[in-house]
Design a protein around this motif. Sequence first.
Motif, PDB file in Angstrom:
ATOM      1  N   GLN A  20      14.793  49.391 -46.719  1.00  0.00           N
ATOM      2  CA  GLN A  20      14.402  48.152 -46.035  1.00  0.00           C
ATOM      3  C   GLN A  20      15.472  47.089 -46.194  1.00  0.00           C
ATOM      4  O   GLN A  20      15.821  46.388 -45.236  1.00  0.00           O
ATOM      5  N   TRP A  21      16.025  46.981 -47.403  1.00  0.00           N
ATOM      6  CA  TRP A  21      17.073  45.989 -47.636  1.00  0.00           C
ATOM      7  C   TRP A  21      18.321  46.304 -46.824  1.00  0.00           C
ATOM      8  O   TRP A  21      18.956  45.402 -46.268  1.00  0.00           O
ATOM      9  N   ASP A  24      17.670  45.084 -43.385  1.00  0.00           N
ATOM     10  CA  ASP A  24      17.587  43.622 -43.285  1.00  0.00           C
ATOM     11  C   ASP A  24      18.924  42.948 -43.550  1.00  0.00           C
ATOM     12  O   ASP A  24      19.328  42.033 -42.830  1.00  0.00           O
TER      13      ASP A  24
END
Length: 268
Positions: A20-21, A24
């Motif tokens: 997810q990081w 993002d």
Amino acid sequence: MKIATWNINGVKARIDNLTQWLKDSDPDIVCLQEIKTIDEGFPRLEIEALGYHVETHGQKGFNGVAILSKTSPSEVNRGLPGDALDEQSRFLEAVFTLPNTRILRVCCIYLPNGNPVETEKYPYKLAWMERLRSFAAERLAYEEMLVLAGDYNVIPEPHDCFDPKVWENDALFLPQTREAFRRLENLGLTDAVRATTDATRLYSFWDYQAGAWPKNNGIRIDHLLLSPEAADRMTSAAIEKHVRAWEKPSDHVPVIAYFDLRPDIRSP
């Protein structure tokens, strides 16, 4: 270019947070520490699906480092030189050839903790730091962009922790530790974060215990040290603190720096 360092504290346990990081934050190069897995156990398929090349130097159960990059390195070196008997997986170097033929060296570092101080772990930490200083001096002689990124397990200054009294007898903050870190910096390296801000209560690690995160009782121990050639290209640096609030977080958060790699105006 965006370069990041993050002690992931177990890549298998944090794979959802990591992917997810990556989506993002969209870093170009990531140095991960404490992957806590052998090379074959690293979840490379999930990372490669996001467009990253993966290099690892793993170890079963603890330690282990990795470098993720959007372009493949032209050279990879595993292990910090200087001690052929050191079997701990704490160092990984990747060399990238940029489009303008400029060389970028990125080293992923997981420096020993050193606690308990009265055991053999603290002399090992200091010896490892001296080996790192010797390595950095050699690489700096190349006059290339060099980024030494990782979990240094060093609190450089009193304002890099929430309460110096709490840490005064800890291996991360002992005078000998901070002196060794200064000797490394004094080779001509720049602390990316401190080059951009003098702010206090700026941390990269919060313990899981005693409400450290909600109280902001943290320490700054994750650093990007830059050669002069890299520091000249850096445009900003930051600590992505919000990641610590995610579900099932690492106790560390990513530290990032941006670099302007465009050719010099004076270049033909």
